[in-house]
Design an enzyme around this catalytic site. Structure first.
Site, PDB file in Angstrom:
ATOM      1  N   ASN A  35      20.060  58.652 -15.345  1.00  0.00           N
ATOM      2  CA  ASN A  35      21.165  59.388 -15.958  1.00  0.00           C
ATOM      3  C   ASN A  35      21.668  58.499 -17.087  1.00  0.00           C
ATOM      4  O   ASN A  35      22.434  57.565 -16.867  1.00  0.00           O
ATOM      5  CB  ASN A  35      22.256  59.641 -14.911  1.00  0.00           C
ATOM      6  CG  ASN A  35      23.388  60.476 -15.460  1.00  0.00           C
ATOM      7  OD1 ASN A  35      23.456  60.738 -16.663  1.00  0.00           O
ATOM      8  ND2 ASN A  35      24.289  60.879 -14.584  1.00  0.00           N
ATOM      9  N   ARG A  53      18.487  63.322 -16.163  1.00  0.00           N
ATOM     10  CA  ARG A  53      19.575  64.301 -16.216  1.00  0.00           C
ATOM     11  C   ARG A  53      19.875  64.573 -17.687  1.00  0.00           C
ATOM     12  O   ARG A  53      20.069  63.632 -18.466  1.00  0.00           O
ATOM     13  CB  ARG A  53      20.820  63.741 -15.545  1.00  0.00           C
ATOM     14  CG  ARG A  53      22.005  64.655 -15.721  1.00  0.00           C
ATOM     15  CD  ARG A  53      23.262  64.074 -15.130  1.00  0.00           C
ATOM     16  NE  ARG A  53      24.375  64.984 -15.348  1.00  0.00           N
ATOM     17  CZ  ARG A  53      25.577  64.583 -15.759  1.00  0.00           C
ATOM     18  NH1 ARG A  53      25.822  63.319 -15.993  1.00  0.00           N
ATOM     19  NH2 ARG A  53      26.539  65.468 -15.921  1.00  0.00           N
ATOM     20  N   HIS A 110      27.931  70.496 -14.938  1.00  0.00           N
ATOM     21  CA  HIS A 110      27.899  70.002 -13.539  1.00  0.00           C
ATOM     22  C   HIS A 110      26.995  70.874 -12.672  1.00  0.00           C
ATOM     23  O   HIS A 110      27.155  70.917 -11.444  1.00  0.00           O
ATOM     24  CB  HIS A 110      29.299  69.994 -12.893  1.00  0.00           C
ATOM     25  CG  HIS A 110      30.237  68.971 -13.450  1.00  0.00           C
ATOM     26  ND1 HIS A 110      31.588  69.210 -13.579  1.00  0.00           N
ATOM     27  CD2 HIS A 110      30.036  67.716 -13.894  1.00  0.00           C
ATOM     28  CE1 HIS A 110      32.179  68.143 -14.084  1.00  0.00           C
ATOM     29  NE2 HIS A 110      31.255  67.215 -14.292  1.00  0.00           N
ATOM     30  N   HIS A 140      34.116  70.727  -8.059  1.00  0.00           N
ATOM     31  CA  HIS A 140      33.633  69.374  -8.397  1.00  0.00           C
ATOM     32  C   HIS A 140      34.766  68.639  -9.103  1.00  0.00           C
ATOM     33  O   HIS A 140      35.133  68.979 -10.233  1.00  0.00           O
ATOM     34  CB  HIS A 140      32.394  69.488  -9.298  1.00  0.00           C
ATOM     35  CG  HIS A 140      31.842  68.171  -9.751  1.00  0.00           C
ATOM     36  ND1 HIS A 140      30.636  67.656  -9.309  1.00  0.00           N
ATOM     37  CD2 HIS A 140      32.342  67.245 -10.611  1.00  0.00           C
ATOM     38  CE1 HIS A 140      30.425  66.487  -9.860  1.00  0.00           C
ATOM     39  NE2 HIS A 140      31.444  66.211 -10.670  1.00  0.00           N
ATOM     40  N   GLY A 170      35.071  64.222 -14.773  1.00  0.00           N
ATOM     41  CA  GLY A 170      35.094  65.599 -15.259  1.00  0.00           C
ATOM     42  C   GLY A 170      35.291  66.502 -14.057  1.00  0.00           C
ATOM     43  O   GLY A 170      34.908  66.146 -12.937  1.00  0.00           O
ATOM     44  N   ARG A 178      40.592  64.756 -19.904  1.00  0.00           N
ATOM     45  CA  ARG A 178      40.461  65.996 -20.691  1.00  0.00           C
ATOM     46  C   ARG A 178      41.526  67.003 -20.283  1.00  0.00           C
ATOM     47  O   ARG A 178      41.854  67.121 -19.097  1.00  0.00           O
ATOM     48  CB  ARG A 178      39.078  66.627 -20.478  1.00  0.00           C
ATOM     49  CG  ARG A 178      37.967  65.872 -21.157  1.00  0.00           C
ATOM     50  CD  ARG A 178      36.600  66.421 -20.750  1.00  0.00           C
ATOM     51  NE  ARG A 178      35.831  65.410 -20.063  1.00  0.00           N
ATOM     52  CZ  ARG A 178      34.729  65.641 -19.354  1.00  0.00           C
ATOM     53  NH1 ARG A 178      34.257  66.860 -19.242  1.00  0.00           N
ATOM     54  NH2 ARG A 178      34.090  64.650 -18.769  1.00  0.00           N
ATOM     55  N   MET A 185      42.346  58.493 -10.114  1.00  0.00           N
ATOM     56  CA  MET A 185      43.175  59.218  -9.142  1.00  0.00           C
ATOM     57  C   MET A 185      43.764  58.284  -8.090  1.00  0.00           C
ATOM     58  O   MET A 185      44.824  58.579  -7.528  1.00  0.00           O
ATOM     59  CB  MET A 185      42.311  60.297  -8.502  1.00  0.00           C
ATOM     60  CG  MET A 185      43.013  61.549  -8.183  1.00  0.00           C
ATOM     61  SD  MET A 185      43.897  62.227  -9.590  1.00  0.00           S
ATOM     62  CE  MET A 185      44.183  63.872  -9.012  1.00  0.00           C
ATOM     63  N   GLY A 211      34.047  62.395  -6.752  1.00  0.00           N
ATOM     64  CA  GLY A 211      34.938  61.269  -6.448  1.00  0.00           C
ATOM     65  C   GLY A 211      36.292  61.662  -5.890  1.00  0.00           C
ATOM     66  O   GLY A 211      36.695  61.179  -4.822  1.00  0.00           O
ATOM     67  N   GLU A 217      23.706  64.017  -7.141  1.00  0.00           N
ATOM     68  CA  GLU A 217      22.971  64.574  -8.277  1.00  0.00           C
ATOM     69  C   GLU A 217      21.606  63.916  -8.433  1.00  0.00           C
ATOM     70  O   GLU A 217      20.636  64.561  -8.813  1.00  0.00           O
ATOM     71  CB  GLU A 217      23.804  64.404  -9.559  1.00  0.00           C
ATOM     72  CG  GLU A 217      24.985  65.370  -9.586  1.00  0.00           C
ATOM     73  CD  GLU A 217      26.074  64.963 -10.565  1.00  0.00           C
ATOM     74  OE1 GLU A 217      26.699  63.896 -10.352  1.00  0.00           O
ATOM     75  OE2 GLU A 217      26.298  65.693 -11.534  1.00  0.00           O
TER      76      GLU A 217
HETATM   77  P1  AMP Z   1      32.982  60.717 -10.135  1.00  0.00           P
HETATM   78  O1  AMP Z   1      32.992  61.224 -11.544  1.00  0.00           O
HETATM   79  O2  AMP Z   1      32.505  61.729  -9.149  1.00  0.00           O
HETATM   80  O3  AMP Z   1      32.326  59.373  -9.970  1.00  0.00           O
HETATM   81  O4  AMP Z   1      34.531  60.482  -9.735  1.00  0.00           O
HETATM   82  C1  AMP Z   1      35.346  59.539 -10.368  1.00  0.00           C
HETATM   83  C2  AMP Z   1      36.785  59.788  -9.957  1.00  0.00           C
HETATM   84  O5  AMP Z   1      36.884  59.756  -8.533  1.00  0.00           O
HETATM   85  C3  AMP Z   1      37.765  58.755 -10.501  1.00  0.00           C
HETATM   86  O6  AMP Z   1      38.889  59.406 -11.086  1.00  0.00           O
HETATM   87  C4  AMP Z   1      38.225  58.039  -9.257  1.00  0.00           C
HETATM   88  O7  AMP Z   1      39.522  57.635  -9.277  1.00  0.00           O
HETATM   89  C5  AMP Z   1      38.091  59.088  -8.177  1.00  0.00           C
HETATM   90  N1  AMP Z   1      38.006  58.462  -6.877  1.00  0.00           N
HETATM   91  C6  AMP Z   1      37.032  57.677  -6.405  1.00  0.00           C
HETATM   92  N2  AMP Z   1      37.364  57.226  -5.167  1.00  0.00           N
HETATM   93  C7  AMP Z   1      38.569  57.759  -4.862  1.00  0.00           C
HETATM   94  C8  AMP Z   1      39.463  57.670  -3.742  1.00  0.00           C
HETATM   95  N3  AMP Z   1      39.160  56.938  -2.674  1.00  0.00           N
HETATM   96  N4  AMP Z   1      40.621  58.351  -3.789  1.00  0.00           N
HETATM   97  C9  AMP Z   1      40.951  59.088  -4.857  1.00  0.00           C
HETATM   98  N5  AMP Z   1      40.164  59.218  -5.952  1.00  0.00           N
HETATM   99  C10 AMP Z   1      38.991  58.550  -5.954  1.00  0.00           C
END
Ligand code: AMP
Length: 404
Positions: free
Chosen positions: A7, A94, A183, A209, A213, A242, A284, A331, A385
């Protein structure tokens, strides 16, 4: 023999290596900050059963240098997972935007690369990085077949009423302005897993999702019938940086009355809006902490974020004339119990009844977090993914893929 999944972003390469006939990766990793002096590589090896991690910090000047470091690690005697790069028979890439012509997983040819490049104006942040990854992999893994798997492809089943905008037809026919959706690899993987978990292949699902993003999809059986991102991945839900959906007049107002340039508006809406714009944070975990401390900006941001998701759930339940399950992933969706709680609050009219303690229990496997008699199930399904791409490559190799 192995499948390498890549990716490749503008300044990063994420990868996983799978045996051609297995779902368990032998290693995975991430190369970040390509082009900077402090590039970073994290490489995890799972082959020996116990997990081993190698971390490197060194200047990696471009994608080619990054892939060379990766190939070196794969065969480095003390941590080797393969003896020779020739053992990699397929490299699965990807690709975010396949437009209207690349709607199936495909072997990469010169023509396919031209089509991906022709989509640069629609995916300027993504497709150029993918092409870099493909061209470097072509040079490094000479005997491997290069395969492209598209994020937009899953949304090819959208009916015209869902993918057209209410502007003249010429903008669609001549300029390709329509909803593409993104996605898709994740929505497809998670909806299949959810349908299998429920034992209902024709279930009406809403997949949510929530990562950096964020997007949602309405799925009936194996068909996606609507999705929240549009021409680009900017539309729909509130995201990390965003804005998601916004009245287009806001852009015109900023341009005409406040003298913002197009580049400044692009930067504002893509990089400085969403949770970042509302709270000054895009992770988050940070915002959740502030929320628990009673920070008013974090409270409002969570309200906006989850209210937008609720509205899409209502819209998609109406579009499908029913709903069997909502499915949280990525996430935030997999980890943030607060988001799930606020989304599911006061949704009993749709049969959504969250089990509070089950929601708070942390786990890493697919699970049902609704009350036993909740009419609509609430699931958390971890996305994967890379595995989805490896499976696509495997199907293409075996000739079982619908595209072959
Ligand atoms: P991704 O794009 O799927 O890798 O997700 C990234 C997002 O997931 C980021 O904003 C992270 O803060 C959030 N994230 C990852 N672990 C946690 C957690 N334990 N609690 C809340 N948000 C999380």
């Amino acid at each position: 023999m192995y499948i390498l999944v890549i990716n490749s972003g503008s300044s990063s390469i994420k990868y996983q290596l799978f045996p051609v006939d297995g779902d368990q990766p032998v290693c995975s990793g991430l190369i970040e900050r390509i082009g900077q002096d402090n590039s970073r590589l994290t490489h995890q090896i799972f082959k020996t059963g116990a997990q081993q991690v190698v971390k490197l910090e060194q200047a990696i000047k471009d994608h080619e240098a990054g892939m060379q470091v990766l190939a070196g690690l794969l065969t480095r005697p003390d941590i080797a997972v393969i003896r020779d790069p020739g053992e990699i028979v397929t490299v699965g890439h990807r690709v975010v935007h396949g437009g209207e012509t690349l709607t199936e997983t495909t072997v990469v040819t010169a023509e396919v690369k031209e089509k991906i490049k022709a989509l640069y104006p629609l995916a300027p942040l993504h497709n150029p990085g993918h092409i870099k990854g493909i061209e470097v992999a072509e040079k490094m893994f000479l005997q491997a077949v290069q395969v492209a798997v598209f994020d937009t492809a899953y949304h090819r089943t959208l009916p015209e009423r869902a993918f057209r905008y209410a502007i003249g037809e010429k903008f669609y026919r001549e300029d390709g302005i329509r909803v593409y959706g993104f996605h898709g690899i994740s929505h497809q993987y998670v909806s299949c897993e959810a349908a299998a978990f429920l034992g209902r292949p024709n279930a009406k699902l809403i997949t949510i999702h929530l990562g950096n993003g964020c997007s949602m999809a309405a799925v009936e059986g194996d068909r996606c019938i609507d999705t929240s991102m549009g021409l680009t991945p900017l539309d729909g839900l509130v995201m990390g940086t965003r804005s998601g959906s916004i009245d287009p007049s806001v852009l015109l107002y900023l341009q005409q009355q406040k003298n913002y340039t197009a580049a400044e508006i692009t930067e504002l809406l893509n990089k400085q809006s969403g949770m970042q714009g509302l709270t000054g944070h895009n992770d988050m975990r940070d915002i959740s902490k502030l929320y628990q401390e009673g920070d008013p900006a974090a409270r409002l941001a969570y309200e906006l974020y989850t209210y937008r998701i609720k509205k899409f759930i209502g819209a998609y339940a109406a579009a499908m004339n029913g709903l069997d399950a909502i499915v949280f992933t990525a996430g935030v969706g997999e980890n943030d119990a607060l988001t799930r709680e606020l989304v599911c609050q006061d949704m009993d009219f749709l049969g959504i009844c969250l089990d509070g303690p089950a929601n708070k229990r942390h786990d890493t496997v697919a699970r049902d977090i609704s009350y036993r008699d909740s009419r609509t199930r609430v699931l958390v399904v971890p996305t994967n993914e890379e595995l989805a791409i490896a499976r696509e490559c495997r199907m293409l190799r075996s000739g079982d893929h619908p595209a072959t």
